[in-house]
Design an enzyme around this catalytic site. Structure first.
Site, PDB file in Angstrom:
ATOM      1  N   LYS A   1      -1.176   1.159 -13.266  1.00 36.07           N
ATOM      2  CA  LYS A   1       0.088   1.323 -12.537  1.00 36.07           C
ATOM      3  C   LYS A   1       0.060   0.286 -11.425  1.00 36.07           C
ATOM      4  O   LYS A   1      -0.517   0.500 -10.366  1.00 36.07           O
ATOM      5  CB  LYS A   1       0.158   2.748 -11.963  1.00 36.07           C
ATOM      6  CG  LYS A   1       1.561   3.313 -11.817  1.00 36.07           C
ATOM      7  CD  LYS A   1       2.427   2.587 -10.840  1.00 36.07           C
ATOM      8  CE  LYS A   1       2.100   2.853  -9.404  1.00 36.07           C
ATOM      9  NZ  LYS A   1       2.789   1.944  -8.481  1.00 36.07           N
TER      10      LYS A   1
ATOM     11  N   GLU B   1     -11.095   1.229  -3.089  1.00 37.40           N
ATOM     12  CA  GLU B   1     -11.197   0.054  -2.209  1.00 37.40           C
ATOM     13  C   GLU B   1      -9.980   0.113  -1.299  1.00 37.40           C
ATOM     14  O   GLU B   1      -8.851  -0.099  -1.735  1.00 37.40           O
ATOM     15  CB  GLU B   1     -11.240  -1.216  -3.051  1.00 37.40           C
ATOM     16  CG  GLU B   1     -12.486  -1.260  -3.936  1.00 37.40           C
ATOM     17  CD  GLU B   1     -12.630  -2.498  -4.806  1.00 37.40           C
ATOM     18  OE1 GLU B   1     -11.658  -3.252  -4.956  1.00 37.40           O
ATOM     19  OE2 GLU B   1     -13.722  -2.702  -5.350  1.00 37.40           O
TER      20      GLU B   1
ATOM     21  N   CYS C   1      -7.120  -7.500   2.333  1.00 33.78           N
ATOM     22  CA  CYS C   1      -7.830  -6.387   2.961  1.00 33.78           C
ATOM     23  C   CYS C   1      -9.006  -6.858   3.811  1.00 33.78           C
ATOM     24  O   CYS C   1      -9.436  -6.169   4.722  1.00 33.78           O
ATOM     25  CB  CYS C   1      -8.328  -5.440   1.889  1.00 33.78           C
ATOM     26  SG  CYS C   1      -9.395  -6.272   0.700  1.00 33.78           S
TER      27      CYS C   1
ATOM     28  N   GLU D   1      -4.848  -0.766  11.156  1.00 33.39           N
ATOM     29  CA  GLU D   1      -4.637  -1.924  10.282  1.00 33.39           C
ATOM     30  C   GLU D   1      -3.161  -2.331  10.333  1.00 33.39           C
ATOM     31  O   GLU D   1      -2.283  -1.502  10.128  1.00 33.39           O
ATOM     32  CB  GLU D   1      -5.019  -1.561   8.836  1.00 33.39           C
ATOM     33  CG  GLU D   1      -4.869  -2.731   7.882  1.00 33.39           C
ATOM     34  CD  GLU D   1      -5.098  -2.341   6.413  1.00 33.39           C
ATOM     35  OE1 GLU D   1      -4.486  -1.366   5.955  1.00 33.39           O
ATOM     36  OE2 GLU D   1      -5.881  -3.031   5.740  1.00 33.39           O
TER      37      GLU D   1
HETATM   38  P1  NAD Z   1      -0.463   1.433  -1.108  1.00 30.84           P
HETATM   39  O1  NAD Z   1      -1.565   2.387  -0.911  1.00 30.84           O
HETATM   40  O2  NAD Z   1       0.838   1.693  -0.440  1.00 30.84           O
HETATM   41  O3  NAD Z   1      -0.116   1.284  -2.648  1.00 30.84           O
HETATM   42  C1  NAD Z   1      -1.102   0.939  -3.600  1.00 30.84           C
HETATM   43  C2  NAD Z   1      -0.725   1.512  -4.945  1.00 30.84           C
HETATM   44  O4  NAD Z   1      -0.778   2.934  -4.887  1.00 30.84           O
HETATM   45  C3  NAD Z   1       0.683   1.159  -5.413  1.00 30.84           C
HETATM   46  O5  NAD Z   1       0.634   0.899  -6.801  1.00 30.84           O
HETATM   47  C4  NAD Z   1       1.450   2.441  -5.117  1.00 30.84           C
HETATM   48  O6  NAD Z   1       2.582   2.617  -5.935  1.00 30.84           O
HETATM   49  C5  NAD Z   1       0.409   3.488  -5.421  1.00 30.84           C
HETATM   50  N1  NAD Z   1       0.604   4.789  -4.778  1.00 30.84           N
HETATM   51  C6  NAD Z   1       1.168   5.052  -3.570  1.00 30.84           C
HETATM   52  N2  NAD Z   1       1.135   6.380  -3.321  1.00 30.84           N
HETATM   53  C7  NAD Z   1       0.528   6.978  -4.384  1.00 30.84           C
HETATM   54  C8  NAD Z   1       0.203   8.331  -4.714  1.00 30.84           C
HETATM   55  N3  NAD Z   1       0.459   9.332  -3.891  1.00 30.84           N
HETATM   56  N4  NAD Z   1      -0.405   8.576  -5.901  1.00 30.84           N
HETATM   57  C9  NAD Z   1      -0.702   7.562  -6.741  1.00 30.84           C
HETATM   58  N5  NAD Z   1      -0.401   6.260  -6.485  1.00 30.84           N
HETATM   59  C10 NAD Z   1       0.190   5.964  -5.316  1.00 30.84           C
HETATM   60  O7  NAD Z   1      -1.043   0.012  -0.682  1.00 30.84           O
HETATM   61  P2  NAD Z   1      -0.264  -1.370  -0.601  1.00 30.84           P
HETATM   62  O8  NAD Z   1       0.676  -1.303   0.564  1.00 30.84           O
HETATM   63  O9  NAD Z   1       0.271  -1.703  -1.941  1.00 30.84           O
HETATM   64  O10 NAD Z   1      -1.446  -2.394  -0.287  1.00 30.84           O
HETATM   65  C11 NAD Z   1      -1.888  -2.698   0.996  1.00 30.84           C
HETATM   66  C12 NAD Z   1      -3.109  -1.881   1.363  1.00 30.84           C
HETATM   67  O11 NAD Z   1      -4.124  -2.069   0.393  1.00 30.84           O
HETATM   68  C13 NAD Z   1      -3.748  -2.277   2.675  1.00 30.84           C
HETATM   69  O12 NAD Z   1      -4.141  -1.120   3.362  1.00 30.84           O
HETATM   70  C14 NAD Z   1      -4.979  -3.061   2.248  1.00 30.84           C
HETATM   71  O13 NAD Z   1      -6.003  -3.106   3.197  1.00 30.84           O
HETATM   72  C15 NAD Z   1      -5.379  -2.332   1.028  1.00 30.84           C
HETATM   73  N6  NAD Z   1      -6.212  -3.176   0.166  1.00 30.84           N
HETATM   74  C16 NAD Z   1      -7.554  -2.918   0.085  1.00 30.84           C
HETATM   75  C17 NAD Z   1      -8.372  -3.721  -0.715  1.00 30.84           C
HETATM   76  C18 NAD Z   1      -9.875  -3.513  -0.820  1.00 30.84           C
HETATM   77  O14 NAD Z   1     -10.481  -4.095  -1.714  1.00 30.84           O
HETATM   78  N7  NAD Z   1     -10.482  -2.732   0.033  1.00 30.84           N
HETATM   79  C19 NAD Z   1      -7.809  -4.759  -1.439  1.00 30.84           C
HETATM   80  C20 NAD Z   1      -6.438  -4.984  -1.330  1.00 30.84           C
HETATM   81  C21 NAD Z   1      -5.642  -4.180  -0.528  1.00 30.84           C
HETATM   82  C1  6OH Z   2      -8.301  -7.462  -0.682  1.00 29.83           C
HETATM   83  O1  6OH Z   2      -7.141  -7.689  -0.423  1.00 29.83           O
HETATM   84  C2  6OH Z   2      -9.154  -8.358  -1.407  1.00 29.83           C
HETATM   85  C3  6OH Z   2     -10.021  -7.873  -2.301  1.00 29.83           C
HETATM   86  C4  6OH Z   2     -10.828  -8.776  -3.031  1.00 29.83           C
HETATM   87  C5  6OH Z   2     -11.551  -8.374  -4.096  1.00 29.83           C
HETATM   88  O2  6OH Z   2     -11.522  -7.148  -4.583  1.00 29.83           O
HETATM   89  C6  6OH Z   2     -12.409  -9.309  -4.784  1.00 29.83           C
HETATM   90  O3  6OH Z   2     -13.016  -8.905  -5.771  1.00 29.83           O
HETATM   91  O4  6OH Z   2     -12.523 -10.479  -4.373  1.00 29.83           O
END
Ligand code: NAD
Ligand code: 6OH
Length: 484
Positions: free
Chosen positions: A176, A252, A286, A388
């Site tokens: 998804k 993550e 992230c 964040e």
């Molecule tokens: P988000 O959590 O809003 O959405 C991520 C995904 O989850 C989307 O596909 C969304 O539709 C889905 N989703 C939302 N609510 C849900 C629920 N209740 N049940 C199931 N699915 C659900 O995140 P975003 O705004 O798309 O991305 C930004 C965030 O992601 C930031 O906080 C960033 O730090 C984090 N991020 C972390 C990493 C990592 O590797 N640690 C990498 C990339 C992004």
């Molecule tokens: C977050 O936005 C970046 C994540 C990066 C990875 O998961 C990767 O494997 O480099």
């Protein structure tokens, strides 16, 4: 108008409802996206289950790995289509999508195809106190159907980071992708067909989180595990959703990452490195550094150099190869980032540069651009230091000694990544090892080796992926004890 459809059992399938896919660079509509309701999510999970019990589940490791290499080849063959789709969905500069996102998608398939081929079995020779002897070895078995939920910032990179090891281990998947960036996950469906991945092994359902495809997938009783990248709050909601069926999760999540520059650093390398750590992908990674700590003797010079660097970054049309900064992902996300820009002022920040919205005098003014921004002067207790923001913004604070820098960097509920900038080798190791995070870089940032553990502590996640850590999450071990 282009229609982006769900991909279930090798077929592109329409849902009953549609939503729009918007280009964040100018607010134009790229496509309509067809949303998966509960019955389409059921179909996708059912098709993944059938495929798991069918040809895919029976293929040997060599053949699975060969087909994953074919997926990488097919991504390469359609490189330009993937780049264009990713740029249109995210607004990220074409130069960035071409050097990072799409090459990494192909590399993810190659890395995990090779990892599963090279993986040995854990074993031990056993002797009990009473003199019995045995051989123990643990065989790897797939989990079954894996639900994969991913965000919008590095859409194909982060999706394939999970799809590749899941398939390498012999699972089938229902993904998804983010509602903001549905295109490349769908294009990957076509690639799977070209690469000879059987129908039902890779399925895509489109939609949102709550009361939509995301929630239907995480709650589904026939999904064996859920792997998620996104916001910490969403991770908490997913944890609740999977609790009744006790599914394993890999999360993550977000970060509030620190960069620490010591007075003995290579100054130019550090300014360039930290600038990249703050502003890459318009701060929407992230791993980006939103808290920068600089040792007092170089503080003023550093802030000025980082400001000059930020002011040379060119915002503009993402399709222009010279553009450094694209827009934020959506109007809603820009509102959130702007609200932090305003909050920083009320919390007492000094604005070193930025803090507003750039003007282009073109269609880009309908996009969701924002200025790269640097603050100083906030107390460490400020919300802008604790929460964040996920935009092209950092706060720079001075420190006097190593102990203080470590304490400031670790004073957070997150714990994803840190970067340490110093030419003192011993200090580099010492400070790196004292960071309460999952990933620490010394004199670099986002330098990746796909075999290394990747993940966070605290609000930044649960578990590690990468190399054998991914293989361990996407498989179950069955330990066999043979009396000798
Ligand atoms: P988000 O959590 O809003 O959405 C991520 C995904 O989850 C989307 O596909 C969304 O539709 C889905 N989703 C939302 N609510 C849900 C629920 N209740 N049940 C199931 N699915 C659900 O995140 P975003 O705004 O798309 O991305 C930004 C965030 O992601 C930031 O906080 C960033 O730090 C984090 N991020 C972390 C990493 C990592 O590797 N640690 C990498 C990339 C992004
Ligand atoms: C977050 O936005 C970046 C994540 C990066 C990875 O998961 C990767 O494997 O480099």
């Amino acid at each position: 108008m282009k229609l982006i459809q769900n991909y279930i059992n090798g077929q592109f399938v329409r849902g009953r409802r549609e939503f729009t896919d918007v280009n964040p660079a100018d607010g134009s509509v790229i496509a309509q996206v067809t949303e998966a309701d509960q019955s389409l999510v059921d179909d996708a999970v059912g098709s993944a289950r059938n495929a798991f019990q069918g040809e895919w589940g029976k293929l040997g490791v060599r053949e699975r790995a060969a087909r994953l290499h074919k997926v990488a080849d097919a991504i390469k063959a359609r490189f330009d289509s993937f780049v264009r789709a990713e740029v249109a969905d995210t607004g990220k500069p074409i130069a960035l999508a071409s050097r990072l996102d799409i090459p990494r998608a192909a590399a993810n398939f190659r890395a995990f195809a090779d990892a599963i081929k090279m993986a040995g079995l854990e074993s031990c020779q056993t002797e009990t106190p009473s003199g019995k002897t045995a051989l123990n070895y643990a065989v790897r078995k797939p989990l079954g159907v894996v639900g994969i939920i991913t965000p919008w910032n590095l859409p194909l990179l982060l999706l394939t980071w999970k799809v590749a090891p899941a398939l390498a281990c012999g699972n089938t998947v229902v993904v998804k992708p983010s509602e903001e960036t549905p295109a490349t996950a769908t294009l990957l469906g076509e690639v799977m067909q070209e690469a000879g991945i059987p129908n039902g092994v890779y399925n895509v359902v489109h939609g949102f989180g709550p009361d939509s495809a995301g929630e239907y997938l995480t709650q589904h009783p026939d999904v064996n595990a859920v792997t998620f990248t996104g916001e910490s709050r969403t991770g908490a909601a997913i944890m609740k959703a999977v609790a009744p069926s006790v599914k394993p999760v890999s999360f993550e999540l977000g970060g509030k990452n620190a960069a620490i520059a010591f007075a003995d650093c290579d100054f130019e390398e550090t300014v360039n490195g930290i600038s990249e750590a703050v502003f890459l992908n318009t701060g929407q990674v992230c791993l980006c550094a939103e808290r920068v700590y600089v040792q007092r003797p170089i503080f003023d010079r550093f802030v000025d150099a980082l400001r000059r660097k930020a002011e040379t970054l060119r915002p503009g049309d993402p399709m222009d190869v010279n553009t450094d900064l694209g827009p934020l992902i959506s109007a809603q996300h820009r509102d959130k980032v702007i609200s932090y820009y305003n909050l920083a002022r009320t919390e007492g920040a000094t604005v070193v540069t930025g803090g507003g919205i750039p003007k282009f005098g073109s269609v880009l003014d309908d996009g969701f651009y924002i200025q790269p921004t640097i603050y100083t002067g906030l107390p460490e207790s400020a919300r802008c230091i604790k929460e964040e923001i996920f935009g092209p913004v950092c706060h720079v604070a001075p420190f006097d000694d190593e102990e203080q820098a470590v304490a400031m960097a670790n004073d957070t509920k997150y714990g994803l990544a840190a970067s340490i900038w110093t030419t003192n080798l011993k200090r580099g190791h010492r400070v790196a090892q004292s960071m309460n995070v999952g990933i620490t870089w010394v004199n670099c940032w986002f330098l990746r080796d796909l075999r290394t553990p990747f993940g966070g502590v605290g609000l930044s996640g649960i578990g590690r992926e990468g190399g054998t850590h991914s293989l361990n999450f996407y498989s179950e071990l069955n330990n066999v004890c043979v009396r000798l």
